[in-house]
Design a protein around this motif. Structure first.
Motif, PDB file in Angstrom:
ATOM      1  N   GLN A 152     -38.104  17.045  26.185  1.00 27.19           N
ATOM      2  CA  GLN A 152     -37.314  15.654  24.542  1.00 27.19           C
ATOM      3  C   GLN A 152     -37.223  14.599  24.944  1.00 27.19           C
ATOM      4  O   GLN A 152     -36.976  13.441  24.508  1.00 27.19           O
ATOM      5  N   GLY A 153     -37.049  14.224  26.743  1.00 27.14           N
ATOM      6  CA  GLY A 153     -36.538  12.555  27.212  1.00 27.14           C
ATOM      7  C   GLY A 153     -35.380  12.461  26.849  1.00 27.14           C
ATOM      8  O   GLY A 153     -34.477  13.532  26.624  1.00 27.14           O
ATOM      9  N   SER A 154     -34.174  11.678  27.393  1.00 32.12           N
ATOM     10  CA  SER A 154     -33.257  11.765  27.379  1.00 32.12           C
ATOM     11  C   SER A 154     -32.270  10.605  26.291  1.00 32.12           C
ATOM     12  O   SER A 154     -32.961   9.699  25.926  1.00 32.12           O
TER      13      SER A 154
ATOM     14  N   ARG B  77     -20.557  11.885  24.429  1.00 29.68           N
ATOM     15  CA  ARG B  77     -21.432  12.745  25.092  1.00 29.68           C
ATOM     16  C   ARG B  77     -22.205  12.110  25.773  1.00 29.68           C
ATOM     17  O   ARG B  77     -23.473  12.437  25.917  1.00 29.68           O
ATOM     18  N   ILE B  78     -21.867  10.849  25.786  1.00 25.84           N
ATOM     19  CA  ILE B  78     -22.886   9.708  26.537  1.00 25.84           C
ATOM     20  C   ILE B  78     -23.896   9.426  25.798  1.00 25.84           C
ATOM     21  O   ILE B  78     -25.005   9.478  26.669  1.00 25.84           O
ATOM     22  N   SER B  79     -24.371   9.984  24.806  1.00 30.74           N
ATOM     23  CA  SER B  79     -25.286   9.742  23.550  1.00 30.74           C
ATOM     24  C   SER B  79     -25.084   8.073  23.275  1.00 30.74           C
ATOM     25  O   SER B  79     -24.337   8.184  22.879  1.00 30.74           O
TER      26      SER B  79
ATOM     27  N   GLY C 128     -13.211   7.555  25.514  1.00 30.96           N
ATOM     28  CA  GLY C 128     -14.613   7.699  25.974  1.00 30.96           C
ATOM     29  C   GLY C 128     -15.152   6.528  26.996  1.00 30.96           C
ATOM     30  O   GLY C 128     -14.862   6.555  28.004  1.00 30.96           O
ATOM     31  N   ASP C 129     -16.739   6.530  27.076  1.00 33.39           N
ATOM     32  CA  ASP C 129     -17.753   5.729  28.049  1.00 33.39           C
ATOM     33  C   ASP C 129     -17.356   4.635  27.647  1.00 33.39           C
ATOM     34  O   ASP C 129     -18.044   3.704  27.503  1.00 33.39           O
ATOM     35  N   MET C 130     -16.294   3.680  28.184  1.00 37.94           N
ATOM     36  CA  MET C 130     -15.534   3.428  28.105  1.00 37.94           C
ATOM     37  C   MET C 130     -15.749   1.619  28.581  1.00 37.94           C
ATOM     38  O   MET C 130     -16.344   0.555  28.443  1.00 37.94           O
TER      39      MET C 130
END
Ligand code: 8NA
Ligand code: MG
Ligand code: MG
Ligand code: MG
Length: 289
Positions: A113-115, A217-219, A250-252
């Protein structure tokens, strides 16, 4: 100047956001920031490490040359691997270092899928500032740099969105969310951006994050729409922008790096407290001529 300011804002956001990474959002306040300034250096992370490589690449070559850029990302990783890189990046960059072709490596990630990680978006704002006079170039170059590490279309869409946001900020910032949406390929990132256009600017960022996500989710899809909404809301005030972004959690490091890279391209860093700038780990990249 706008390009260099974008990189400096990105690094500031990264280092600022990382202070609270995985801490309760109730700790995100100015007294905490002061204590952390007193404690010393705020290190930057992978977001800044990769942004510096990308800017140095543009400075020496003028446009993205994917093979060379892949090698440069990999050698920066080898020289300084402990920058909290995303989980798949260790394998990707190590394989590129070992001489495997970058496209074969990145397209085989996650069962082919790839990242869809936010790593292609986190580093790209200065590129948007670099090509701001030509939005077609912004889109093309953002895509090219993304594919070197992230083969999934959502990671690419996230990078395009952030680069267009930075370019639009440089060009005056008018209608930023709509301008970004206009250029972002259809998919989850675009759906999030469309949702963001319907949120009131006065909404509490924590509620916006409840609707858009803030990177847990780091997406790209879970990170980019919220970050661009925060940037659009505070396009004239970098410090306010960073507080608003961090307040959601979150992913701050990454939401703040994206916001810092977009907003500082417009505002510069004049309004940032001197103590924050002193606490921030210095950049290693050379300022482009
Ligand atoms: P990445 O490509 O490893 O993607 C990030 C993560 O997303 C992966 O490790 C997977 O868990 C998940 N993922 C991505 N694509 C897929 C897929 N197709 N299927 C299933 N899961 C998937 O790395 P990246 O460069 O995109 O990551 C950037 C992030 O990593 C940024 O937040 C950056 O700051 C760093 N990061 C740092 C910390 C930290 O401790 N400070 C924590 C998380 C992430
Ligand atoms: Mg990081
Ligand atoms: Mg203000
Ligand atoms: Mg992060």
């Amino acid at each position: 100047m706008t390009v260099w300011n974008s990189l400096r804002g990105l690094a500031l956001g990264d280092a600022f956001g990382e202070q609270w990474f995985l801490r309760p959002t109730s700790e995100v306040d100015s007294s905490m920031a002061e204590r952390r300034v007193a404690e010393g250096v705020w290190p930057w992370t992978d977001d800044t490490a990769m942004a510096q490589v990308l800017l140095a690449h543009l400075d020496s070559r003028g446009t993205v040359e994917q093979g060379a850029l892949a090698a440069e990302f990999a050698s920066a990783y080898e020289a300084d691997p402990n920058r909290a890189y995303g989980g798949s990046m260790h394998g990707v960059l190590t394989a590129i270092l070992a001489g495997e072709p970058w496209r074969a490596v990145t397209t085989s990630q996650f069962d082919g899928q790839g990242s869809w990680g936010n790593g292609a978006a986190m580093r790209v704002a200065p590129l948007g500032a670099w090509f701001a006079a030509d939005l077609d170039a912004v889109v093309d170059q953002a895509r090219l740099q993304a594919l070197v590490t992230h083969a999934h279309p959502e990671a690419v869409a996230g990078a395009i969105a952030v680069a267009v946001a930075a370019a639009t900020a440089v060009n005056g910032g008018e209608g930023l969310l709509d301008a970004v949406l206009d250029r972002t390929p259809n998919g989850e990132v675009a759906t999030g951006l469309r949702r963001a256009t319907r949120l009131r600017p006065a909404l509490d960022p924590r509620h916006a994050a409840g609707t858009l996500g803030c990177g847990y989710r780091i997406s790209a899809a879970d990170t980019v729409p919220f970050a661009i909404w925060c940037a659009a809301r505070h396009l004239d005030d970098l410090v306010e922008a960073l507080w608003a972004t961090a307040s959601a959690g979150g992913d701050m490091d990454t939401t703040c790096a994206i916001v810092g890279g977009i907003v500082a391209a417009r505002t510069g860093l004049d309004g940032v407290p001197a103590a924050w700038l002193a606490a921030c780990e210095p950049l290693t990249a050379r300022r482009p001529a």
